[in-house]
Design a protein around this motif. Sequence first.
Motif, PDB file in Angstrom:
ATOM      1  N   GLY A  30      -8.631 -13.023  -6.575  1.00 21.91           N
ATOM      2  CA  GLY A  30      -7.201 -13.150  -6.360  1.00 21.91           C
ATOM      3  C   GLY A  30      -6.763 -12.350  -5.155  1.00 21.91           C
ATOM      4  O   GLY A  30      -7.445 -11.407  -4.747  1.00 21.91           O
ATOM      5  N   LEU A  31      -5.634 -12.746  -4.583  1.00 22.20           N
ATOM      6  CA  LEU A  31      -5.049 -12.038  -3.453  1.00 22.20           C
ATOM      7  C   LEU A  31      -3.535 -12.022  -3.607  1.00 22.20           C
ATOM      8  O   LEU A  31      -2.946 -12.992  -4.101  1.00 22.20           O
ATOM      9  N   TYR A  32      -2.932 -10.927  -3.172  1.00 23.85           N
ATOM     10  CA  TYR A  32      -1.475 -10.821  -3.165  1.00 23.85           C
ATOM     11  C   TYR A  32      -0.992 -10.592  -1.746  1.00 23.85           C
ATOM     12  O   TYR A  32      -1.552  -9.773  -1.023  1.00 23.85           O
ATOM     13  N   CYS A  33       0.045 -11.317  -1.343  1.00 22.51           N
ATOM     14  CA  CYS A  33       0.659 -11.097  -0.029  1.00 22.51           C
ATOM     15  C   CYS A  33       2.099 -11.589  -0.074  1.00 22.51           C
ATOM     16  O   CYS A  33       2.359 -12.762  -0.391  1.00 22.51           O
ATOM     17  N   ASP A  34       3.015 -10.695   0.215  1.00 21.88           N
ATOM     18  CA  ASP A  34       4.430 -11.048   0.409  1.00 21.88           C
ATOM     19  C   ASP A  34       5.012 -11.943  -0.686  1.00 21.88           C
ATOM     20  O   ASP A  34       5.600 -12.992  -0.403  1.00 21.88           O
ATOM     21  N   GLY A  35       4.854 -11.552  -1.921  1.00 20.19           N
ATOM     22  CA  GLY A  35       5.462 -12.299  -3.012  1.00 20.19           C
ATOM     23  C   GLY A  35       4.710 -13.533  -3.461  1.00 20.19           C
ATOM     24  O   GLY A  35       5.251 -14.354  -4.212  1.00 20.19           O
ATOM     25  N   VAL A  36       3.462 -13.674  -3.021  1.00 23.16           N
ATOM     26  CA  VAL A  36       2.638 -14.811  -3.431  1.00 23.16           C
ATOM     27  C   VAL A  36       1.293 -14.286  -3.924  1.00 23.16           C
ATOM     28  O   VAL A  36       0.663 -13.464  -3.265  1.00 23.16           O
ATOM     29  N   ILE A  37       0.887 -14.759  -5.096  1.00 22.46           N
ATOM     30  CA  ILE A  37      -0.426 -14.425  -5.640  1.00 22.46           C
ATOM     31  C   ILE A  37      -1.242 -15.704  -5.684  1.00 22.46           C
ATOM     32  O   ILE A  37      -0.808 -16.710  -6.247  1.00 22.46           O
ATOM     33  N   ALA A  38      -2.425 -15.643  -5.077  1.00 24.98           N
ATOM     34  CA  ALA A  38      -3.370 -16.758  -5.135  1.00 24.98           C
ATOM     35  C   ALA A  38      -4.484 -16.359  -6.098  1.00 24.98           C
ATOM     36  O   ALA A  38      -5.070 -15.293  -5.967  1.00 24.98           O
ATOM     37  N   GLU A  54      -4.147  -7.657 -12.140  1.00 23.26           N
ATOM     38  CA  GLU A  54      -4.403  -6.748 -11.012  1.00 23.26           C
ATOM     39  C   GLU A  54      -3.521  -7.095  -9.820  1.00 23.26           C
ATOM     40  O   GLU A  54      -2.954  -6.204  -9.177  1.00 23.26           O
ATOM     41  N   GLU A  55      -3.370  -8.383  -9.522  1.00 23.15           N
ATOM     42  CA  GLU A  55      -2.542  -8.776  -8.373  1.00 23.15           C
ATOM     43  C   GLU A  55      -1.069  -8.448  -8.622  1.00 23.15           C
ATOM     44  O   GLU A  55      -0.355  -8.068  -7.692  1.00 23.15           O
ATOM     45  N   LEU A  56      -0.606  -8.551  -9.854  1.00 26.87           N
ATOM     46  CA  LEU A  56       0.756  -8.091 -10.171  1.00 26.87           C
ATOM     47  C   LEU A  56       0.862  -6.579  -9.968  1.00 26.87           C
ATOM     48  O   LEU A  56       1.900  -6.073  -9.549  1.00 26.87           O
ATOM     49  N   GLY A  57      -0.232  -5.883 -10.253  1.00 30.40           N
ATOM     50  CA  GLY A  57      -0.276  -4.451  -9.974  1.00 30.40           C
ATOM     51  C   GLY A  57      -0.103  -4.169  -8.496  1.00 30.40           C
ATOM     52  O   GLY A  57       0.598  -3.230  -8.099  1.00 30.40           O
ATOM     53  N   HIS A  58      -0.724  -4.995  -7.648  1.00 28.33           N
ATOM     54  CA  HIS A  58      -0.536  -4.843  -6.201  1.00 28.33           C
ATOM     55  C   HIS A  58       0.922  -5.104  -5.826  1.00 28.33           C
ATOM     56  O   HIS A  58       1.490  -4.389  -5.006  1.00 28.33           O
ATOM     57  N   HIS A  59       1.508  -6.129  -6.435  1.00 31.44           N
ATOM     58  CA  HIS A  59       2.915  -6.442  -6.157  1.00 31.44           C
ATOM     59  C   HIS A  59       3.811  -5.245  -6.467  1.00 31.44           C
ATOM     60  O   HIS A  59       4.736  -4.942  -5.722  1.00 31.44           O
ATOM     61  N   GLU A  60       3.519  -4.561  -7.561  1.00 29.43           N
ATOM     62  CA  GLU A  60       4.380  -3.471  -8.016  1.00 29.43           C
ATOM     63  C   GLU A  60       4.028  -2.112  -7.425  1.00 29.43           C
ATOM     64  O   GLU A  60       4.872  -1.215  -7.413  1.00 29.43           O
ATOM     65  N   THR A  61       2.781  -1.922  -6.946  1.00 25.83           N
ATOM     66  CA  THR A  61       2.379  -0.574  -6.529  1.00 25.83           C
ATOM     67  C   THR A  61       1.875  -0.445  -5.100  1.00 25.83           C
ATOM     68  O   THR A  61       1.816   0.664  -4.581  1.00 25.83           O
ATOM     69  N   SER A  62       1.477  -1.535  -4.454  1.00 23.81           N
ATOM     70  CA  SER A  62       0.826  -1.435  -3.145  1.00 23.81           C
ATOM     71  C   SER A  62       1.811  -1.660  -2.001  1.00 23.81           C
ATOM     72  O   SER A  62       2.788  -2.390  -2.144  1.00 23.81           O
ATOM     73  N   VAL A  63       1.486  -1.051  -0.863  1.00 26.75           N
ATOM     74  CA  VAL A  63       2.304  -1.191   0.341  1.00 26.75           C
ATOM     75  C   VAL A  63       1.394  -1.508   1.516  1.00 26.75           C
ATOM     76  O   VAL A  63       0.401  -0.802   1.738  1.00 26.75           O
ATOM     77  N   GLY A  64       1.710  -2.572   2.253  1.00 30.90           N
ATOM     78  CA  GLY A  64       0.971  -2.889   3.467  1.00 30.90           C
ATOM     79  C   GLY A  64      -0.348  -3.581   3.196  1.00 30.90           C
ATOM     80  O   GLY A  64      -0.662  -3.980   2.078  1.00 30.90           O
ATOM     81  N   ASN A  65      -1.126  -3.721   4.253  1.00 24.97           N
ATOM     82  CA  ASN A  65      -2.442  -4.358   4.195  1.00 24.97           C
ATOM     83  C   ASN A  65      -3.462  -3.317   3.747  1.00 24.97           C
ATOM     84  O   ASN A  65      -3.705  -2.344   4.453  1.00 24.97           O
ATOM     85  N   ILE A  66      -4.060  -3.534   2.579  1.00 24.38           N
ATOM     86  CA  ILE A  66      -5.022  -2.552   2.053  1.00 24.38           C
ATOM     87  C   ILE A  66      -6.433  -3.133   1.962  1.00 24.38           C
ATOM     88  O   ILE A  66      -7.257  -2.665   1.182  1.00 24.38           O
ATOM     89  N   LEU A  67      -6.731  -4.141   2.765  1.00 27.51           N
ATOM     90  CA  LEU A  67      -8.049  -4.776   2.714  1.00 27.51           C
ATOM     91  C   LEU A  67      -9.173  -3.860   3.176  1.00 27.51           C
ATOM     92  O   LEU A  67     -10.311  -4.004   2.726  1.00 27.51           O
ATOM     93  N   ASP A  68      -8.900  -2.907   4.044  1.00 31.01           N
ATOM     94  CA  ASP A  68      -9.926  -2.002   4.574  1.00 31.01           C
ATOM     95  C   ASP A  68     -10.227  -0.905   3.548  1.00 31.01           C
ATOM     96  O   ASP A  68      -9.492   0.062   3.419  1.00 31.01           O
ATOM     97  N   MET A  69     -11.341  -1.074   2.818  1.00 29.26           N
ATOM     98  CA  MET A  69     -11.677  -0.113   1.761  1.00 29.26           C
ATOM     99  C   MET A  69     -12.367   1.145   2.288  1.00 29.26           C
ATOM    100  O   MET A  69     -12.757   2.015   1.513  1.00 29.26           O
ATOM    101  N   THR A  70     -12.506   1.279   3.605  1.00 30.73           N
ATOM    102  CA  THR A  70     -13.013   2.541   4.158  1.00 30.73           C
ATOM    103  C   THR A  70     -11.901   3.583   4.203  1.00 30.73           C
ATOM    104  O   THR A  70     -12.174   4.770   4.345  1.00 30.73           O
ATOM    105  N   SER A  71     -10.664   3.151   4.044  1.00 31.84           N
ATOM    106  CA  SER A  71      -9.515   4.053   4.051  1.00 31.84           C
ATOM    107  C   SER A  71      -9.273   4.607   2.647  1.00 31.84           C
ATOM    108  O   SER A  71      -9.132   3.852   1.680  1.00 31.84           O
ATOM    109  N   ALA A  72      -9.192   5.934   2.543  1.00 28.93           N
ATOM    110  CA  ALA A  72      -8.941   6.579   1.247  1.00 28.93           C
ATOM    111  C   ALA A  72      -7.596   6.159   0.677  1.00 28.93           C
ATOM    112  O   ALA A  72      -7.453   5.962  -0.537  1.00 28.93           O
ATOM    113  N   VAL A  73      -6.600   6.013   1.518  1.00 27.55           N
ATOM    114  CA  VAL A  73      -5.262   5.599   1.073  1.00 27.55           C
ATOM    115  C   VAL A  73      -5.332   4.194   0.461  1.00 27.55           C
ATOM    116  O   VAL A  73      -4.734   3.942  -0.597  1.00 27.55           O
TER     117      VAL A  73
END
Length: 154
Positions: A30-38, A54-73
């Motif tokens: 699944g992926l979440y982006c700008d109010g759309v979950i695929a 999990e994607e609803l969790g991203h909708h409610e808790t995540s900010v910005g593009n978090i695809l880069d998992m090398t970033s601790a944030v």
Amino acid sequence: MNKFEKLEDVAYQDDVDVLNYRFESNNIKGLYCDGVIAIREDMTIPEKTCALAEELGHHETSVGNILDMTSAVNRKQERQARLHGYNRLIGLIGLVNAYEHGCQDKYEIAEYLEVTEEFLEECIECYRNKYGICKQVDNYVVYFIPQLSVMKLV
């Protein structure tokens, strides 16, 4: 109404569109982006339920593009979204309810909670890291070490 349908209703009420999608990679559920979950279209209902939570969790808790998992944030935001999904679909009360329902093993617990065994195991590991050996909830103690078990207090 199953849990997946209930989550779709939650998404609808939050103005989030949920689409079935044919991903090129088998690694994407699944992926979440700008109010759309695929959500990957060729999964079982429990798999879709876990991915949607999990994607609803991203909708409610995540900010910005978090695809880069090398970033601790970004890893922290991913963990928060997953924890949100675990709490929404399972939670400590869900584990207690499964115990009261007579579930004897992880397969039965997962089936009762309408999640995959993999999602349940990841949830237990997350709770083990968060709570340690055990956590009391109401008149119960949920143990995570050495294995998942629930004890009712007298």
